[in-house]
Design a protein around this motif. Structure first.
Motif, short mmCIF file in Angstrom:
data_model
loop_
_atom_site.label_atom_id
_atom_site.label_comp_id
_atom_site.label_asym_id
_atom_site.label_seq_id
_atom_site.Cartn_x
_atom_site.Cartn_y
_atom_site.Cartn_z
N ALA A 67 -21.79 19.78 16.26
CA ALA A 67 -21.59 18.39 15.81
C ALA A 67 -20.71 17.63 16.80
CB ALA A 67 -20.95 18.38 14.42
N ILE A 124 -22.60 16.81 19.97
CA ILE A 124 -23.48 15.66 19.76
C ILE A 124 -22.70 14.35 19.90
CG2 ILE A 124 -24.84 14.42 18.02
CD1 ILE A 124 -25.73 17.16 16.96
N ALA A 181 -23.33 11.66 22.89
CA ALA A 181 -23.68 10.29 22.51
C ALA A 181 -22.68 9.30 23.10
CB ALA A 181 -23.72 10.16 20.99
N GLY A 185 -21.41 7.40 14.02
CA GLY A 185 -22.82 7.73 13.85
C GLY A 185 -23.66 6.53 13.50
N SER A 186 -23.12 5.64 12.68
CA SER A 186 -23.86 4.43 12.30
C SER A 186 -24.13 3.54 13.50
CB SER A 186 -23.06 3.66 11.24
OG SER A 186 -22.90 4.44 10.08
N LEU A 211 -26.14 6.78 16.55
CA LEU A 211 -27.02 7.91 16.26
C LEU A 211 -28.31 7.52 15.54
CD1 LEU A 211 -24.49 10.73 15.26
CD2 LEU A 211 -25.60 10.32 17.47
N PRO A 227 -31.19 7.17 13.07
CA PRO A 227 -31.54 7.97 11.88
C PRO A 227 -30.70 9.25 11.75
CG PRO A 227 -33.50 7.29 13.09
CD PRO A 227 -32.35 6.96 13.96
N LEU A 228 -30.15 9.73 12.87
CA LEU A 228 -29.35 10.96 12.82
C LEU A 228 -27.96 10.73 12.22
CD1 LEU A 228 -30.18 12.58 16.29
CD2 LEU A 228 -31.06 13.22 14.03
N LYS A 229 -27.65 9.48 11.89
CA LYS A 229 -26.31 9.22 11.35
C LYS A 229 -26.07 9.96 10.04
CE LYS A 229 -27.68 5.00 8.84
NZ LYS A 229 -27.47 3.55 8.70
N TYR A 230 -27.15 10.29 9.33
CA TYR A 230 -26.99 10.99 8.04
C TYR A 230 -26.60 12.46 8.23
CZ TYR A 230 -29.22 6.82 6.15
OH TYR A 230 -29.51 5.52 5.83
N THR A 231 -26.70 12.93 9.47
CA THR A 231 -26.29 14.33 9.70
C THR A 231 -24.77 14.47 9.77
OG1 THR A 231 -26.38 14.08 12.12
CG2 THR A 231 -28.40 14.75 11.00
#
Length: 486
Positions: free
Chosen positions: A177, A180, A184, A283-284, A287, A289-293
């Motif tokens: 995590a 990532i 990013a 993340g918002s 990322l 769609p990956l923000k929910y991870t």
């Protein structure tokens, strides 16, 4: 000799088995340190540091400081390789009462409160996807936190090897995590978005703020000394303890600094300061769609951190019981699994009671006690250098390191007494409350016969229920007793 169940014997005694490998040790250090802090609230460091560049400097200083402390603890851990950490070192150097008070605040408040906080954080983020736009119900959070505590306690009771596998897997997940986030952030910087870092030193700086920033940063590094609590179970501790330190702590330091660079590359200082969940805000922004991870990764991170804290807490309780500072039952080991089942169950129960308490206030009150006990352990190192110079020291650090670290610990203890006298005073009172307990339960040897008989009967009953035996009891004797009782 090792049996199929993974147990170990020294002579005919039942003992904790050396099952913790170098990789397990690194995972224990990294997994215990990296919890929810680096994902949720690095804004505290930024607020007190005054500027983004100063905040990054604080994160680096905190990492170097903990590496120095861990190196000092590596000398203590190989010199006195029994379980117990700073409690064992203070006991050897300064005697029963100071060691008992260290044990008292850890057993009664610090460890249960920390475990409760981490389990609640896990529950909140685990439920974040189910309740995306509102806070999850408090009852659901509490129940899930209690379930996490109970499940991990059960796993810690049945298998050291399984516990270490969980620690390694969840440590890998949280590092993924963070990687990532770092990647990013680097891609964002590569597109030319350097405006936030270009103004890195803009802000107000002062010595008092820097001290408070160090407190926030060091809180995020909490757990750097946990490996010393399980030295007794570490394979080849003379080699693997310093190796785990040199691998684990620099790794955490580099990751922490790079993650905060990524945060500050994407978010403005004001956004970092106002967000209670910086990783989610990050993340918002980048990322998609990956923000929910992110909530999932935070939940995995806190779950692994809780596992590591529970593992080391059980060993601290066991060490105190073996020295007569806690009920003897807490030193007993499961006949087959070779794990300190009673100690693990007690720390779990205390944590469950803490789920409804004002835990943050308790931790704030006793944060200076943590550094007091760590400082006392370093004082024990210096004292034993003088009083027992011939004690075997497989690892011996340069004298400058413990002297510098001890001075910093004194600073970290004294400053809160000036800046936060109320919370510090509460911490002092909670610590001193252990004195009458020590006098009544440890120093009072000639207790009435009915008290001793009742204690013996309860101990025997729990032995039968939990299948645990004293480490002083031989394997053959314990098996015979089990057959007679059946």
């Amino acid at each position: 000799m090792e049996d199929e169940l993974g147990g170990g014997r020294r002579g005919s005694r039942i003992v904790l088995k050396r099952k913790v490998t170098l990789i397990n040790g690194v995972a224990l250090i990294v997994g215990s340190i990296i919890g929810s802090g680096v994902f949720v609230s690095p804004g505290g460091v930024l607020f007190f540091a005054g500027s983004p560049a100063a905040a990054l400097l604080v994160w680096t200083i905190c990492g170097v400081f903990c590496i120095v402390g861990a190196l000092c603890f590596s000398e203590l851990g190989t010199m006195l390789p029994a379980a117990g950490g700073e409690y064992a070192y203070i006991l050897r150097a300064f005697g029963g009462l100071p060691a008992f008070l260290t044990l008292w605040v850890n057993v009664v408040v610090i460890r249960p409160a920390t475990q409760a906080v981490v389990s609640l954080t896990f529950a909140e983020y685990a439920l974040a996807l189910t309740f995306p736009n509102v806070d999850p119900p408090k009852m659901a959070v509490t129940l899930l936190a209690a379930m996490a505590l109970c499940v991990l306690t059960f796993i810690n009771c049945v298998s050291v090897r399984l516990t270490m596998r969980i620690q390694t897997v969840f440590t890998a997940a949280k590092l993924l995590a963070l990687v990532i986030i770092i990647v990013a952030g680097a891609l964002h910087l590569g597109r030319g978005h350097t405006e936030n870092l270009d103004r890195g030193w803009e802000g107000e700086h002062n010595i008092g703020g820097l001290a408070l920033a160090l407190y926030s940063g060091l809180f995020a590094y909490g757990g750097w000394n946990y490996l010393n609590l399980v030295t007794e179970e570490l394979k080849d501790p003379y080699r693997n303890l310093p190796r785990a330190i040199w691998i684990g702590l620099p790794m955490v330091t580099v990751v922490y600094v790079l993650v905060n660079v990524a945060y500050l590359a994407v978010l403005s200082p004001q956004e970092v300061l106002t967000s209670n969940a910086v990783a989610v805000a990050f993340g918002s922004e980048v990322l998609g769609p990956l923000k929910y991870t992110i909530p999932v990764f935070v939940a995995l991170s806190t779950f692994g951190s809780l596992n590591g804290i529970l593992f080391t807490s059980g060993r601290l309780f066991l060490a105190g019981a073996r020295e007569g500072h806690l009920p003897p039952l807490l030193s007993f080991i499961h006949l087959r699994a070779r794990t300190p089942v009673p100690a693990l169950l007690v720390t779990c129960v205390l944590s469950l009671f803490m789920l409804g308490a004002n835990i943050i206030f308790l931790i704030n009150c006793l944060s200076f006690v943590l550094w007091l006990s760590i400082g006392a352990a370093i004082g024990a190192l210096l004292w034993l250098r003088k009083k027992e110079p011939n004690l075997k020291r497989p690892i011996k650090v340069h004298m400058a390191l413990p002297l510098i670290f001890f001075g910093c610990c004194v600073y970290l203890v004294v400053v809160p007494m000036i800046t936060e006298p109320i919370s510090t005073g509460m911490g002092v009172l909670m610590t001193l409350s252990g004195i009458p307990v020590y006098l009544a339960c440890v120093m009072w040897k000639l207790k009435p016969r009915w008290i001793n008989n009742m204690h013996r009967e309860i101990t025997h009953l729990l032995q039968k229920v939990l299948l645990v035996v004293s480490p002083e009891q031989s394997t053959h004797e314990s098996l015979l007793e089990e057959e007679d009782e059946n």
